[in-house]
Enzyme design. Structure first.
Site: not given
Ligand code: GRF
Length: 206
Positions: A70, A97, A112-114, A146, A148, A150
């Site tokens: 990894r 990760i 990142n978007t969560h 970071d 961790g 999320d």
């Molecule tokens: C998004 O909602 C993201 O936050 C999550 O997985 C989804 C990815 O969607 N981790 P896409 O691949 O951008 O359509």
């Protein structure tokens, strides 16, 4: 700003970032504050890579299984991204990760978007977990990554109501509508106005 975007799936968040650039080519539109110089993935054959190829954006794939450890994958991913000399790296549905090598190179400029309101419901099943918990409101979070899961400093959040008839899929689609707009707005502001991170606080512009 030079952007590298990392994906693992359908890539609709990537598509929103690409569409924003296409819109900026309209006559009289404001010059786009970023360019997407490459799209990387941890697996082949995903729509996210096809979206990049359709837009003429270079792509690369770094699969964990192609490396002995990894740690080697982490180092190799960092080198693959570094080759494009990005100012900002955006994880848009990247489902791995990253490790210490990647963070050493890109920590502080890796976003990142969560699909949940962190710190609630971190991890790979944020939408499912929120639904199972019975929350009446959830949403999405754009944050710096970071060491961790999320847990990095939050930049922006968007709230989405949960409906009684929601399934994980219908709720995730409604979250993604908000998330795509939030991500385009945040990436544009970070690229155009600059930012600084002080502890857990993020200041954009100024
Ligand atoms: C998004 O909602 C993201 O936050 C999550 O997985 C989804 C990815 O969607 N981790 P896409 O691949 O951008 O359509």
């Amino acid at each position: 700003s030079r952007l590298v975007v990392l994906v693992s799936g359908s890539g609709t968040n990537l598509q929103a970032l690409l569409d924003n650039l296409a819109d900026a080519e309209a006559p009289g539109a404001e010059a786009p504050p970023y360019e997407i110089v490459a799209v990387g993935a941890d697996r082949r054959g995903i729509a996210g890579l096809e979206r990049a190829e359709r837009a003429g954006v270079p792509t690369f794939v770094e699969r964990v299984q192609d490396h002995n450890t990894r740690d080697d994958w982490d180092r190799s991913l960092a080198e693959a991204v570094a080759a494009y000399e990005p100012d900002l790296v955006v994880s848009a549905g990247f489902m791995k990760i990253v490790g210490k090598h990647f963070l050493a190179r890109f920590g502080g400029r890796f976003v990142n978007t969560h699909p949940a309101l962190l710190p609630s419901f971190p991890g790979a099943h944020g939408v499912r977990d929120a639904l199972a918990y019975g929350v009446k409101a959830t949403g999405c979070t754009v944050h710096f990554v970071d060491d961790g899961v999320d847990t990095g400093p939050i930049i922006a959040q968007g709230v989405v109501e949960v409906r009684d008839a929601d399934t994980e899929e219908t709720l995730h689609e409604r979250i993604k509508d908000v998330e795509r707009r939030l991500l385009v707005d945040v990436v544009g502001r970070l690229a155009r106005d600059g930012y600084r991170i002080e502890g857990r606080k993020v200041y954009v512009g100024e």
